[in-house]
Design a protein around this motif. Structure first.
Motif, PDB file in Angstrom:
ATOM      1  N   HIS A   1     -39.031 -15.980  -5.022  1.00 32.17           N
ATOM      2  CA  HIS A   1     -39.163 -15.526  -5.814  1.00 32.17           C
ATOM      3  C   HIS A   1     -39.964 -14.037  -6.280  1.00 32.17           C
ATOM      4  O   HIS A   1     -39.200 -14.046  -8.041  1.00 32.17           O
ATOM      5  N   GLN A   2     -40.494 -13.967  -5.366  1.00 36.65           N
ATOM      6  CA  GLN A   2     -41.338 -12.592  -6.067  1.00 36.65           C
ATOM      7  C   GLN A   2     -40.892 -11.654  -5.173  1.00 36.65           C
ATOM      8  O   GLN A   2     -41.759 -10.671  -5.330  1.00 36.65           O
TER       9      GLN A   2
ATOM     10  N   ALA B   1     -45.650 -21.259 -14.462  1.00 41.56           N
ATOM     11  CA  ALA B   1     -44.804 -19.825 -14.590  1.00 41.56           C
ATOM     12  C   ALA B   1     -44.004 -20.205 -13.306  1.00 41.56           C
ATOM     13  O   ALA B   1     -42.719 -19.559 -13.279  1.00 41.56           O
ATOM     14  N   GLN B   2     -44.511 -20.319 -12.282  1.00 40.85           N
ATOM     15  CA  GLN B   2     -43.878 -20.505 -10.761  1.00 40.85           C
ATOM     16  C   GLN B   2     -42.722 -21.272 -11.121  1.00 40.85           C
ATOM     17  O   GLN B   2     -42.464 -21.055 -10.715  1.00 40.85           O
TER      18      GLN B   2
ATOM     19  N   LYS C   1     -41.364 -22.918 -13.728  1.00 44.26           N
ATOM     20  CA  LYS C   1     -40.366 -21.503 -14.596  1.00 44.26           C
ATOM     21  C   LYS C   1     -39.403 -20.634 -14.364  1.00 44.26           C
ATOM     22  O   LYS C   1     -37.943 -20.874 -14.355  1.00 44.26           O
ATOM     23  N   ARG C   2     -40.073 -20.136 -13.136  1.00 45.52           N
ATOM     24  CA  ARG C   2     -39.222 -19.047 -12.747  1.00 45.52           C
ATOM     25  C   ARG C   2     -38.936 -19.855 -11.468  1.00 45.52           C
ATOM     26  O   ARG C   2     -37.354 -19.218 -10.915  1.00 45.52           O
TER      27      ARG C   2
ATOM     28  N   ALA D   1     -35.413 -20.833 -13.336  1.00 41.55           N
ATOM     29  CA  ALA D   1     -34.341 -20.385 -13.667  1.00 41.55           C
ATOM     30  C   ALA D   1     -34.017 -19.527 -12.077  1.00 41.55           C
ATOM     31  O   ALA D   1     -32.639 -19.242 -12.528  1.00 41.55           O
ATOM     32  N   ALA D   2     -34.679 -18.884 -10.822  1.00 41.80           N
ATOM     33  CA  ALA D   2     -34.020 -18.258  -9.960  1.00 41.80           C
ATOM     34  C   ALA D   2     -32.352 -19.772  -9.689  1.00 41.80           C
ATOM     35  O   ALA D   2     -31.506 -19.561  -9.272  1.00 41.80           O
TER      36      ALA D   2
ATOM     37  N   LYS E   1     -29.747 -19.491 -11.669  1.00 43.11           N
ATOM     38  CA  LYS E   1     -28.867 -18.140 -11.824  1.00 43.11           C
ATOM     39  C   LYS E   1     -28.439 -18.653 -10.527  1.00 43.11           C
ATOM     40  O   LYS E   1     -26.553 -17.261 -10.274  1.00 43.11           O
TER      41      LYS E   1
END
Length: 710
Positions: free
Chosen positions: A95-96, A182-183, A185-186, A189-190, A193
């Motif tokens: 995701h980064q 945060a990771q 959560k990301r 979200a990923a 998507k």
């Protein structure tokens, strides 16, 4: 054109390569050394901007110091490939990924990371995504950890250090928890998507499938049905077409009467020299009054005795000298004749000058008349006959020329029909192939492997081939009608369905022999016959300038008796004979009409000679042009054969690539259309060679299907 799975793989690879190195630059064969991943500065470097290598001098890419995902160095080999880098990225922190601007990157594109970075240039080796190495091999034994050095601190310092370390640890733990939250959560979200993208893709595929299903299905007039409705089983060989044309062609039938019609003038002119037999006799009575009232001195009519003033004559004779005669014209221009004459007289009363009553006069008459000026000589007297023969030869050669031209047209029409049949077969097969491609593309869209534009392109190819097939069928029907018309058969009763003969591809022709034989074509012979006729007309015109001078000789043997038998006996004794010599001369002053006639004949002869020169020059040029066409058609056929071989190889290669998912539908369709065009052009070239051989045989007078006999 790439399939969807290939497009996805290319996009992922492009994103990673763009993240790591920006747009393409000069390519080297090096890979990234694994030892560089232990350097935190290098690990933090992310390319954020670059320019394509084709922009000339590529400036150094700008490097940001944003924190990059930690890449473990344990177990790293000394060098790592792009595929291994992608695998590590996907497993550590997918995701980064940070994407930069620039053009899309596909397999085998060179990548420039930075001209002032510690990285060496690297490139993709073109391996598929499914073949990416999933696990990193263990590190070699040469990599060892460095031993820590002992520290010397006081108790307070140590306590402060401990407190500080605990505070740092709590802060670090808190930061770690924050980073982990945060990771997570990301990551959530990923995932959303990705799920939304997959759902959108599924909806798009469903929409495309519905559009494909809504396309019109192939219509029912398939090539098999149209062919069955037209093509039968009765073949037509070329020799049979020629034979029928010779006997049934309407033009040949009409012109075939002309030589026979002109030939009748030959018999007419020949009849001039035939003997002429003549029989002629007449009889009657003449009753005349010899005395009137004054002659008799006032006595009664008849004078002193009844009938004294009346004279009656009975007669029987020929209208001319002869009762029976025969005459014949000689080739010298003279005329000979022989005849028998007979006269009977009976007078009442007998006159003073009458010695025999009744009287029979018999005679044998011989005559000869010879022109000494105009009309003298065999060259003049036989000129009309020779003119008639020349005109008959002229008509015959003109008829032969028309027959040869018709046979040429029949052969050309036959090969046009053959070419049209071949073109129809090629376009019919092209329609089938295009229809198969269309169905495969529809199925690919339904399964999510294809796109709607591909279906529409395949449908456009199929529709264009269907149009070509319809036009080819129309051409085949019209070519068949043209051939049948030339053959002279009724169009409503056609029993022949297809041309069975194949072109005999040969160009074994001799130009020198053709140039000589061409001068014996009927057109040249007709021009020569016309010249002969006009030359004879000049002779006749020149003969009119001679004076009209004739010599005539008459000889007669006679006999006069009271009986016919005795008169004939006297003739046979040849005791009494008569002879006459006569000479007659006639001449027009100035002879203007004769001179004008001669001048017309001379001009006509000059025109006929010029016409022969024109015909020979035209035929010579036609032979030269046809020779060039024969040679060019042979070379064209050779090139077309090479083109067909190349087109077949191209189609095979495009089909193989398309089956492996690497080629595009557009290139495949273009290759198939090129092959169809090449096949049509080669068939046209084959028929063109055959037709040029037909034309060569025609222009050189070497027609092999018909011979003319004088």
């Amino acid at each position: 054109m790439l399939r969807p799975n290939q497009a996805k793989a290319s996009a992922v690879l492009g994103a990673v390569l763009t993240t790591m190195g920006g747009c393409a630059g000069p390519m080297t064969t090096n890979v990234i050394p694994a030892s560089l991943f232990s350097d935190n500065t290098v690990k933090s470097a992310i390319v954020t901007e670059a320019r394509p290598a084709n922009f000339g001098n590529v400036p150094a890419a700008r490097i940001s110091l944003a924190e990059a995902p930690r890449i473990p160095t344990t177990g790293m080999p000394e060098s790592i490939s792009i595929e291994q880098m992608i695998s590590v990225r996907d497993r550590v922190a997918p995701h980064q990924v940070v994407l930069t601007g620039g053009r899309p990157i596909v397999s085998n594109d060179p990548i420039q990371v930075a001209s002032n970075a510690a990285f060496a240039n690297f490139q993709s080796d073109g391996s598929a995504i499914d073949d990416v190495v999933e696990q990193i091999p263990p590190a070699p034994n040469s990599i060892k950890a460095k031993a820590a050095e002992p520290l010397s601190l006081s108790d307070n310092d140590a306590e402060n250090v401990v407190k500080e370390n605990r505070a740092k640890a709590r802060a670090g733990a808190k930061q770690a928890e924050q980073r982990q939250a945060a990771q997570q959560k990301r990551a959530a979200a990923a995932k959303k998507k990705v799920a939304a993208a997959e759902e959108a893709e599924a909806k798009a595929l469903a929409i495309e499938a519905e559009k494909v299903d809504s396309l019109p299905a192939p219509i029912a007039d398939t090539p098999e049905e149209t062919t069955t409705a037209y093509v039968g089983s009765q073949p037509l060989p070329l020799a049979e077409a020629v034979r029928i044309a010779l006997s049934q062609n309407k033009g040949i039938a009409v012109l075939g009467y002309l030589p026979q019609e002109i030939g009748t003038f030959v018999s007419t002119e020949r009849s001039v020299f035939d003997p002429v037999f003549q029989a002629d006799i007449r009889g009657g009575q003449f009753d005349q009054q010899n005395r009137n009232f004054i002659n008799t001195g006032g006595l009664l009519p008849g004078g002193l005795a009844p009938g004294a003033n009346e004279q009656r004559n009975d007669f029987l004779s020929g209208t001319d000298l002869n009762v029976l005669s025969i005459t014949k014209m000689l080739e010298s221009g003279g005329t000979v004749g022989a005849g028998v004459g007979m006269n009977y007289f009976y007078d009442t009363p007998v006159g003073d000058g009458t010695f025999l009553n009744p009287a029979w006069r018999s005679a044998l008459n011989l005559s000869f008349e010879q022109p000494l000026g105009r009309g003298r000589g065999k060259n003049v007297t036989t000129a009309p006959l020779r003119i008639a023969r020349a005109n008959q030869s002229l008509a015959s050669h003109e008829f032969q020329a028309i027959v040869n031209e018709t046979l040429r047209d029949v052969q050309l029409a036959y090969w046009d029909w053959k070419r049209a049949q071949r073109d129809y077969e090629v376009t019919r097969d092209a329609v089938r192939t295009a229809l198969e491609t269309l169905e495969l593309e529809k199925e690919a869209v339904r399964s999510g492997e294809g796109t709607l534009p591909d279906v529409e392109q395949a449908s456009d190819q199929w529709q264009r081939f269907r149009i070509d097939e319809a036009l080819a069928l129309n051409d085949m029907k019209k070519a068949r009608i043209t051939l049948i018309q030339l053959m002279g058969l009724p169009l409503n009763d056609i029993n022949y369905d297809f041309a069975i003969d194949e072109p005999a591809i040969t160009t074994d022709v001799a130009r020198e022999i053709g140039e000589v034989s061409a001068m014996a074509r009927p057109e040249v012979l007709a021009a020569q016959a016309n010249i002969r006729a006009v030359q004879l007309e000049v002779i006749l015109a020149a003969d009119t300038l001679r004076p009209d001078l004739n010599l005539r000789l008459d000889y007669q043997v006679t006999g006069l008796e009271t009986g016919l038998d005795r008169a004939i006996e006297t003739v046979s004794e040849h005791r009494f004979n008569n002879w006459i010599v006569q000479l007659e001369f006639t001449q027009a002053v100035g002879q203007r009409a004769a001179c004008a006639a001669l001048r017309r004949a001379q001009l006509k002869l000059a025109r006929a000679i010029a016409e022969q020169d024109r015909v020979e020059q035209e035929i010579a040029a036609e032979v030269a042009r046809t020779w060039e066409d024969v040679m060019t058609s042979a070379e064209q056929l050779r090139i077309q054969n090479e083109r067909v071989a190349t087109a077949r190889s191209q189609v095979k290669g495009r089909n193989d690539l398309f089956a492996e998912g690497e080629g595009s539908l557009d290139l495949k369709i273009r290759a198939e259309a090129s092959l169809v065009d090449a096949l049509l052009k080669r068939q046209a070239a084959e028929v063109f060679v055959q037709q040029q051989i037909v034309r060569w045989q025609y222009v050189t007078g070497q027609q092999q299907y018909v011979q003319f006999v004088e």
